[in-house]
Design a protein around this motif. Structure first.
Motif, PDB file in Angstrom:
ATOM      1  N   ARG A   1     -22.973  -7.512 -20.492  1.00  0.00           N
ATOM      2  CA  ARG A   1     -23.258  -7.944 -19.129  1.00  0.00           C
ATOM      3  C   ARG A   1     -23.761  -6.813 -18.232  1.00  0.00           C
ATOM      4  NH1 ARG A   1     -20.336 -12.764 -17.932  1.00  0.00           N
ATOM      5  NH2 ARG A   1     -21.023 -14.158 -19.589  1.00  0.00           N
ATOM      6  N   THR A   2     -23.307  -5.585 -18.480  1.00  0.00           N
ATOM      7  CA  THR A   2     -23.583  -4.530 -17.502  1.00  0.00           C
ATOM      8  C   THR A   2     -24.470  -3.420 -18.050  1.00  0.00           C
ATOM      9  OG1 THR A   2     -21.626  -3.258 -18.124  1.00  0.00           O
ATOM     10  CG2 THR A   2     -21.333  -4.896 -16.393  1.00  0.00           C
TER      11      THR A   2
ATOM     12  N   TRP B   1     -18.065   3.987 -15.312  1.00  0.00           N
ATOM     13  CA  TRP B   1     -18.348   2.553 -15.336  1.00  0.00           C
ATOM     14  C   TRP B   1     -17.505   1.855 -14.277  1.00  0.00           C
ATOM     15  CZ3 TRP B   1     -15.535  -1.892 -15.975  1.00  0.00           C
ATOM     16  CH2 TRP B   1     -16.287  -3.057 -16.159  1.00  0.00           C
ATOM     17  N   PRO B   2     -17.982   0.893 -13.534  1.00  0.00           N
ATOM     18  CA  PRO B   2     -19.317   0.273 -13.613  1.00  0.00           C
ATOM     19  C   PRO B   2     -20.362   0.914 -12.693  1.00  0.00           C
ATOM     20  CG  PRO B   2     -17.903  -1.011 -12.190  1.00  0.00           C
ATOM     21  CD  PRO B   2     -17.115   0.204 -12.597  1.00  0.00           C
TER      22      PRO B   2
ATOM     23  N   ARG C   1     -24.958   3.009 -17.081  1.00  0.00           N
ATOM     24  CA  ARG C   1     -23.569   2.767 -16.681  1.00  0.00           C
ATOM     25  C   ARG C   1     -22.589   3.251 -17.745  1.00  0.00           C
ATOM     26  NH1 ARG C   1     -25.129  -2.548 -14.590  1.00  0.00           N
ATOM     27  NH2 ARG C   1     -25.112  -2.423 -12.314  1.00  0.00           N
TER      28      ARG C   1
END
Ligand SMILES: [Zn+2]
Ligand SMILES: [Zn+2]
Length: 280
Positions: free
Chosen positions: A82-83, A208-209, A229
């Motif tokens: 997702r990131t 992170w994030p 990230r």
């Protein structure tokens, strides 16, 4: 860092945390407070490696820690997918990913603290899950006679001891007040684990994030890259980092283990003296 180094640094952090909490809040954790703190810290400092199959903590509780490990790994993969940014390292982000971040450590500790306010069973289950790997790893690093007498380096006796300590705390009525303390110990132990990994060449994604300049483009083309990230960072300058599992690395970690255990023993002295006074 390997399991022994993590357990011993965690034990020291846990012992210091329980002394500090005792000093700040005046909470009396009893003569066993520092010892329980050390064991909790040791166990918590093994948890982040549940994101790798076959790690000490993963195997320590048989299917139970295995299931927790699998859940951690699924969360790590989802968070990574997702990131991740285009220039983040390749891979699925499972090991030394989400579960090694300070954010995860703090959220997990907070959840345990909140859960403990709802029912003491949360504290009890967390205690057993954390204490068991802590006890077995510490027994492996500690003096040989402890292993010979108590056999706590094996999984079953370690789980039995963890149950015994938890039952003891519960029967003495201490469990009701231990929720936030257990949560805080968990967070501290896990962050100490991450510090240990980032003293080696591995490093962990500390920020992170948050987005940071990526390793490749930081120098050459700062304008176009959107950053990274999951870039890993370290707490030691490059020449001082060791390779996990190398001969010199093992030597360094052994020294860290012995020093931490000696300091923990020194911190335990006032408690032991109090115990002896009570008995006499
Ligand atoms: Zn690790
Ligand atoms: Zn880049």
């Amino acid at each position: 860092m390997e399991a022994g180094g993590h357990a011993c640094t965690g034990a020291l952090a846990g012992a210091l945390t329980s002394s500090a909490i005792g000093g700040l809040t005046g909470a009396d954790l009893g003569a066993a407070g520092t010892a329980v703190g050390a064991l909790l810290g040791a166990g918590a400092a093994l948890l982040p490696d549940l994101d790798a199959d076959g790690a000490t903590a993963y195997r320590s509780g048989g299917p139970i820690t295995g299931i927790v490990g699998e859940v951690f790994q699924v969360l790590a993969r989802i968070a990574y997918r997702r990131t991740r940014m285009p220039h983040d390292p390749a891979g699925d982000g499972e090991h030394r990913g989400l579960v090694h971040t300070p954010v995860f450590a703090l959220v997990l500790g907070l959840l345990v603290g909140i859960g403990a306010q709802i029912t003491q069973w949360v504290t009890a289950v967390v205690m057993v899950l954390v204490l068991a790997p802590g006890i077995s790893a510490l027994s492996r690093s500690g003096p040989r006679w402890v292993r010979r007498v108590l056999k706590t380096h094996r999984d079953l006796p370690a789980i039995a001891f963890a149950l015994l300590i938890t039952a003891g705390l519960s029967m003495s009525g201490a469990m009701a007040d231990l929720g936030w303390y257990a949560g805080a110990s968990l967070s501290v132990g896990m962050i100490v684990h991450s510090a240990g990994d980032s003293a080696t060449r591995s490093g962990i994604p500390w920020c992170w994030p948050l987005r940071r300049p990526c390793a490749k483009c930081a120098v050459t083309d700062a304008g176009r890259c959107r950053g990274a990230r999951w870039r890993r960072s370290h707490i030691l300058p490059e020449p001082m980092r060791w390779r996990v599992g190398s001969k010199s690395g093992k030597r360094i970690e052994r020294v860290i283990e012995v020093v931490c255990l000696l300091v923990v023993a020194w911190l335990l002295l006032p408690d032991l003296a109090a115990l002896v006074r009570d008995v006499a």
